[in-house]
Design an enzyme around this catalytic site. Structure first.
Site, short mmCIF file in Angstrom:
data_model
loop_
_atom_site.label_atom_id
_atom_site.label_comp_id
_atom_site.label_asym_id
_atom_site.label_seq_id
_atom_site.Cartn_x
_atom_site.Cartn_y
_atom_site.Cartn_z
N ARG A 142 24.48 67.50 -8.08
CA ARG A 142 24.45 66.31 -7.76
C ARG A 142 23.03 66.04 -7.58
O ARG A 142 22.32 64.99 -6.89
CB ARG A 142 25.34 65.88 -6.73
CG ARG A 142 26.76 65.63 -6.98
CD ARG A 142 27.57 64.75 -6.27
NE ARG A 142 29.06 64.83 -6.68
CZ ARG A 142 29.85 65.49 -5.91
NH1 ARG A 142 29.71 66.39 -4.82
NH2 ARG A 142 31.50 65.50 -6.34
N LYS A 147 11.69 58.43 -14.31
CA LYS A 147 12.93 57.89 -15.56
C LYS A 147 13.10 59.36 -16.04
O LYS A 147 12.42 60.21 -16.41
CB LYS A 147 12.20 57.06 -16.68
CG LYS A 147 12.08 55.71 -16.14
CD LYS A 147 11.88 54.67 -17.30
CE LYS A 147 11.85 53.35 -17.06
NZ LYS A 147 11.29 52.52 -18.04
N GLU A 151 -0.82 54.85 -24.18
CA GLU A 151 -0.29 54.36 -22.85
C GLU A 151 -1.41 53.96 -21.87
O GLU A 151 -0.97 53.05 -21.04
CB GLU A 151 0.74 55.47 -22.32
CG GLU A 151 1.70 55.85 -23.15
CD GLU A 151 3.10 55.20 -23.13
OE1 GLU A 151 2.94 53.98 -22.42
OE2 GLU A 151 4.05 55.21 -23.75
N LYS A 166 1.52 53.45 -10.16
CA LYS A 166 2.03 53.62 -8.79
C LYS A 166 2.28 52.12 -8.23
O LYS A 166 3.42 52.16 -7.70
CB LYS A 166 0.67 54.24 -7.96
CG LYS A 166 0.96 54.10 -6.31
CD LYS A 166 -0.43 54.78 -5.70
CE LYS A 166 -0.41 54.32 -4.12
NZ LYS A 166 0.62 54.62 -3.45
N GLU A 169 13.09 49.37 -12.31
CA GLU A 169 13.02 48.44 -13.40
C GLU A 169 13.91 47.12 -13.32
O GLU A 169 14.56 46.80 -14.44
CB GLU A 169 13.08 49.25 -14.87
CG GLU A 169 12.65 48.55 -16.01
CD GLU A 169 12.61 49.32 -17.20
OE1 GLU A 169 11.61 49.68 -17.58
OE2 GLU A 169 13.68 49.53 -17.75
N ARG A 209 8.57 46.20 -13.31
CA ARG A 209 8.29 47.40 -13.97
C ARG A 209 8.44 47.23 -15.87
O ARG A 209 8.03 48.12 -16.38
CB ARG A 209 9.26 48.76 -13.47
CG ARG A 209 9.16 49.93 -14.19
CD ARG A 209 9.74 51.25 -13.61
NE ARG A 209 9.60 52.22 -14.21
CZ ARG A 209 9.87 53.36 -13.75
NH1 ARG A 209 10.59 53.55 -12.33
NH2 ARG A 209 9.58 54.65 -14.35
N ASN A 239 6.81 48.13 -20.47
CA ASN A 239 7.29 48.44 -21.85
C ASN A 239 6.55 47.48 -22.75
O ASN A 239 7.29 47.63 -23.97
CB ASN A 239 8.82 48.00 -21.82
CG ASN A 239 9.75 48.89 -21.11
OD1 ASN A 239 9.69 50.18 -21.37
ND2 ASN A 239 10.30 48.42 -20.15
N HIS A 241 6.62 48.63 -26.47
CA HIS A 241 7.79 49.51 -26.75
C HIS A 241 8.80 48.89 -27.51
O HIS A 241 9.73 49.72 -28.07
CB HIS A 241 8.30 50.28 -25.16
CG HIS A 241 7.02 51.14 -24.74
ND1 HIS A 241 6.03 51.01 -24.36
CD2 HIS A 241 7.40 52.50 -24.48
CE1 HIS A 241 5.35 52.02 -24.03
NE2 HIS A 241 6.41 52.95 -23.91
N HIS A 287 9.59 51.64 -30.05
CA HIS A 287 10.74 52.47 -30.02
C HIS A 287 11.39 52.72 -31.33
O HIS A 287 11.91 53.52 -31.78
CB HIS A 287 11.78 52.16 -28.85
CG HIS A 287 11.34 52.76 -27.40
ND1 HIS A 287 11.88 52.52 -26.34
CD2 HIS A 287 10.40 53.98 -27.18
CE1 HIS A 287 11.26 53.24 -25.50
NE2 HIS A 287 10.56 54.26 -25.98
N HIS A 318 5.01 59.09 -30.16
CA HIS A 318 5.46 57.88 -29.38
C HIS A 318 4.15 57.07 -29.12
O HIS A 318 4.27 55.74 -29.36
CB HIS A 318 5.90 58.49 -27.95
CG HIS A 318 6.26 57.41 -27.04
ND1 HIS A 318 7.40 56.53 -27.13
CD2 HIS A 318 5.64 56.88 -25.81
CE1 HIS A 318 7.36 55.59 -25.99
NE2 HIS A 318 6.42 55.83 -25.30
N1 GLY Z 1 7.05 54.71 -19.06
C1 GLY Z 1 7.61 53.43 -18.45
C2 GLY Z 1 8.12 53.73 -17.12
O1 GLY Z 1 8.05 54.38 -16.53
O2 GLY Z 1 8.84 52.52 -16.71
#
Ligand code: GLY
Length: 331
Positions: free
Chosen positions: A113, A135, A177, A215, A224, A228, A232, A235, A239, A251
């Site tokens: 856990r 993430k 990025e 940060k 998110e 947050r 994206n 993305h 993606h 990516h």
């Molecule tokens: N890479 C996008 C995020 O960390 O939300």
């Protein structure tokens, strides 16, 4: 130097120090077992340096590439921890890029856990973005990041000495990025990257400035639920391109193409120039309509469309709900 990421029930440091990978005991408790995950594209010496800092360490090396971010490798890590009698006191360490980080963190989040996870990113992309914010994920049935959790690292160690062995294409893909963070949140960083003649000698500054943006975003919205989603930018289509390209594009390259579709004409001009400057693609062989089915797996999608990030002016953004037919019309 270090910065702290803290929000409601999380707090951890990002440490910036050259040579830190050889001195991990200066930053956290290494008097325990560690499972170190690395990949075949990362020089072996890095995982060995990290391993030598622990009382006992076991290295698992997966093949380089997104195809390794899979359930089988997640099981491999769980089996290894069980076999070596890992307890809750022990830890998992990623020494690699986003694939290693996401996979190792996911295994750490589930074993007993949750046991401690340390991230030592070795790519620009993972230093700029994926190592921070908790993430974790594996890809499943061809869908990127569809299985995973939010699980914060206990520390992130950024040792830019390890970038000396990273190839140019990977460096540039990581810079995509940073360009994303700047385009949406920091016009000054964007201008800095537009004017920068030598990104290699400015890499630490670019990483730190991008991390400052990340940060602020993840502290306000760790899971998110709102802000947050700005991370994206590029993305949604990116993606889908990445999954259609089946490993041919990195990516960051897919994000670069994706960003070009989600901005005003003025932004497109500046963004296109800065992407080209870092040898990043601005278009690809896929038409958007052919990518719609893949976009339907986006975590921000519903039956009608998907929530996207749109940039009208550098350093700013808006969230835009776009229908599938609006997305099909993007050029
Ligand atoms: N890479 C996008 C995020 O960390 O939300």
């Amino acid at each position: 130097m270090k910065i702290n990421i803290s929000s409601r029930d999380l707090s951890y440091d990002i440490v910036y120090e050259k040579g830190a990978i050889k001195r991990l005991s200066s930053f956290f408790d290494t008097d325990r077992k560690a499972l170190i995950l690395t990949d075949s594209g990362v020089p072996k010496a890095y995982a060995c340096s990290a391993a030598s800092c622990f009382k006992e360490a076991f290295i698992e090396t997966i093949p380089q590439g997104e195809q390794s971010k899979c359930i089988d490798n997640y099981l491999l890590l769980l089996r290894r921890m069980l076999k070596e009698n890992f307890t809750r006191h022990d830890c998992v360490v990623a020494v690699g890029g986003g694939v290693c980080g996401d996979l190792a963190a996911f295994a750490a989040s589930c074993y007993m856990r949750g046991i401690a996870f340390y991230n030592i990113p070795t790519t620009v992309l993972s230093m700029v973005d994926s190592s921070i914010g908790g993430k974790t994920a594996v890809d499943f049935e061809g869908v990127k990041n569809v299985v995973g959790s939010f699980y914060q690292p206990s520390a992130v160690i950024i040792d830019i000495d390890v970038l000396k062995t990273l190839d140019r294409r990977q460096v540039n893909a990581g810079l995509a990025e940073a360009i994303k963070m700047a385009a949406t949140n920091d016009a000054e960083l964007f201008e800095f990257m537009e004017k920068c003649e030598d990104p290699d000698s400015n890499i630490e500054e670019i990483i730190k400035r991008a991390n400052a943006i990340k940060k602020a975003v993840v502290e306000e919205d760790p899971q998110e639920k709102g802000l947050r989603k700005v991370l994206n930018f590029g993305h949604t289509v990116g993606h889908a391109i990445e999954s259609a390209a089946e490993g041919k594009l990195l990516h960051g390259e897919c994000v670069a193409i994706g960003m070009m579709l989600m901005c005003s004409e003025d932004v497109k001009k500046r963004l296109g120039n800065v992407l080209k400057k870092y040898s990043l693609p601005t278009e690809c062989e896929y038409e958007v309509p052919a990518l719609i089915d893949r976009m339907k797996h986006d975590k921000k999608a519903n039956a009608d469309g998907v929530s996207t990030v749109w940039v009208n002016g550098i350093g700013s953004f808006e969230f835009k709900n776009m229908t599938w037919s609006e997305l099909s019309g993007l050029k």
